[in-house]
Design an enzyme around this catalytic site. Structure first.
Site, PDB file in Angstrom:
ATOM      1  N   LYS A 139       0.828  -1.186   0.000  1.00  0.00           N
ATOM      2  CA  LYS A 139       0.000   0.000   0.000  1.00  0.00           C
ATOM      3  C   LYS A 139       0.869   1.244   0.000  1.00  0.00           C
ATOM      4  O   LYS A 139       0.451   2.333  -0.365  1.00  0.00           O
ATOM      5  CB  LYS A 139      -0.893   0.036   1.262  1.00  0.00           C
ATOM      6  CG  LYS A 139      -1.750  -1.181   1.441  1.00  0.00           C
ATOM      7  CD  LYS A 139      -2.426  -1.171   2.812  1.00  0.00           C
ATOM      8  CE  LYS A 139      -3.135  -2.484   3.032  1.00  0.00           C
ATOM      9  NZ  LYS A 139      -3.423  -2.698   4.457  1.00  0.00           N
ATOM     10  N   GLY A 140       2.119   1.067   0.443  1.00  0.00           N
ATOM     11  CA  GLY A 140       2.994   2.212   0.689  1.00  0.00           C
ATOM     12  C   GLY A 140       3.235   3.110  -0.507  1.00  0.00           C
ATOM     13  O   GLY A 140       3.365   4.317  -0.355  1.00  0.00           O
ATOM     14  N   ASP A 172      14.652  -0.610   1.443  1.00  0.00           N
ATOM     15  CA  ASP A 172      15.278  -0.783   2.750  1.00  0.00           C
ATOM     16  C   ASP A 172      16.332  -1.890   2.611  1.00  0.00           C
ATOM     17  O   ASP A 172      17.419  -1.648   2.112  1.00  0.00           O
ATOM     18  CB  ASP A 172      14.159  -1.123   3.739  1.00  0.00           C
ATOM     19  CG  ASP A 172      14.603  -1.180   5.185  1.00  0.00           C
ATOM     20  OD1 ASP A 172      15.496  -0.430   5.561  1.00  0.00           O
ATOM     21  OD2 ASP A 172      14.039  -2.002   5.936  1.00  0.00           O
ATOM     22  N   LYS A 182      17.038   3.845   1.918  1.00  0.00           N
ATOM     23  CA  LYS A 182      17.895   3.737   3.116  1.00  0.00           C
ATOM     24  C   LYS A 182      19.091   2.865   2.746  1.00  0.00           C
ATOM     25  O   LYS A 182      19.091   1.664   3.024  1.00  0.00           O
ATOM     26  CB  LYS A 182      17.127   3.052   4.249  1.00  0.00           C
ATOM     27  CG  LYS A 182      16.136   3.917   4.989  1.00  0.00           C
ATOM     28  CD  LYS A 182      15.793   3.254   6.323  1.00  0.00           C
ATOM     29  CE  LYS A 182      14.322   2.993   6.433  1.00  0.00           C
ATOM     30  NZ  LYS A 182      13.940   2.317   7.683  1.00  0.00           N
ATOM     31  N   PHE A 223      13.323   4.602  11.307  1.00  0.00           N
ATOM     32  CA  PHE A 223      12.022   4.111  10.857  1.00  0.00           C
ATOM     33  C   PHE A 223      11.092   5.295  10.599  1.00  0.00           C
ATOM     34  O   PHE A 223      10.812   6.073  11.492  1.00  0.00           O
ATOM     35  CB  PHE A 223      11.411   3.146  11.870  1.00  0.00           C
ATOM     36  CG  PHE A 223      10.259   2.387  11.287  1.00  0.00           C
ATOM     37  CD1 PHE A 223      10.495   1.248  10.516  1.00  0.00           C
ATOM     38  CD2 PHE A 223       8.956   2.828  11.450  1.00  0.00           C
ATOM     39  CE1 PHE A 223       9.436   0.561   9.934  1.00  0.00           C
ATOM     40  CE2 PHE A 223       7.898   2.146  10.862  1.00  0.00           C
ATOM     41  CZ  PHE A 223       8.144   1.018  10.107  1.00  0.00           C
ATOM     42  N   ASP A 227       3.761   3.213   6.780  1.00  0.00           N
ATOM     43  CA  ASP A 227       3.009   3.007   8.023  1.00  0.00           C
ATOM     44  C   ASP A 227       3.864   2.475   9.154  1.00  0.00           C
ATOM     45  O   ASP A 227       4.943   1.906   8.944  1.00  0.00           O
ATOM     46  CB  ASP A 227       1.881   2.001   7.781  1.00  0.00           C
ATOM     47  CG  ASP A 227       2.424   0.569   7.631  1.00  0.00           C
ATOM     48  OD1 ASP A 227       3.268   0.352   6.750  1.00  0.00           O
ATOM     49  OD2 ASP A 227       2.015  -0.305   8.422  1.00  0.00           O
TER      50      ASP A 227
END
Ligand code: IMP
Ligand code: MG
Length: 173
Positions: free
Chosen positions: A41-42, A101, A129, A150, A157
């Site tokens: 969803k990000g 990530d 990152k 984070f 989220d």
């Protein structure tokens, strides 16, 4: 328990950068069209904002993969929760992600999508990152490189919360 959110990238900084990436993509694919693949969803908030700033024809599709549970550490397990609706055959595809990530999700996904014979396949991520990378991933368009913290907001989220923040923030527990 409630968390505090510290602003890392303001709404106007993020908007400005997305505008730049939109212009860059429009230039890079000038005369053609692009097929944006949103990783749910990000990636949804970023993809909508980005798509609005691209001035060449755009088509959209969505897929959902999961590599995280409710926690903040990668499980390394990637599974397709929702596949694309359309074929990628012959299309100029750009995968739109919220964040790279460890790189596990994108590494898996790009390998899988390549097999579907797109004319080209690129990766666009709002955040990167690099300190956290476990698997090598070539990123073609990056919004911001950020330190190993984070973050939430703009689609990202913490336990399904904070996706709707219009900026990028750091969760302080
Ligand atoms: P990777 O497979 O480790 O690269 O993780 C990719 C996914 O992990 C991202 O698409 C996010 O959904 C999630 N993720 C990684 N870092 C963060 C973060 O700082 N905040 C929220 N979600 C994150
Ligand atoms: Mg994601």
């Amino acid at each position: 328990m409630s968390e505090k959110i510290r602003v890392m990238l303001s709404e106007s900084e993020v908007d400005k950068r997305i505008h730049e990436i939109g212009q860059q993509i429009s230039r890079d694919y000038a005369g053609g069209q692009v097929h944006l693949v949103c990783v749910l969803k990000g990636g949804a908030f970023f993809m909508c904002e980005l798509a609005k700033r691209i001035t060449i024809p755009v088509s959209l599709d969505f897929m959902s993969v999961s590599s995280y549970g409710g926690a903040t550490a990668s499980s390394g397990i990637v599974r397709i929760v929702k596949d694309l609706d359309e074929s990628l055959d012959g299309k100029e595809v750009i995968v739109v992600e919220d964040i790279v990530d460890s790189g596990r999700t994108l590494n898996y996904l790009l390998t899988l999508l390549k097999e579907r014979k797109p004319a080209s396949l690129k990766l666009c991520t709002l955040l990167d990152k690099p300190d956290r990378r476990v698997v090598d991933v070539l990123v073609d368009y990056t919004g911001f490189q950020i330190p190993d913290e984070f973050v939430v907001g703009y689609g990202l989220d913490y336990d399904q919360k904070y996706r709707n923040l219009p900026y990028i923030g750091v969760v302080e527990l």
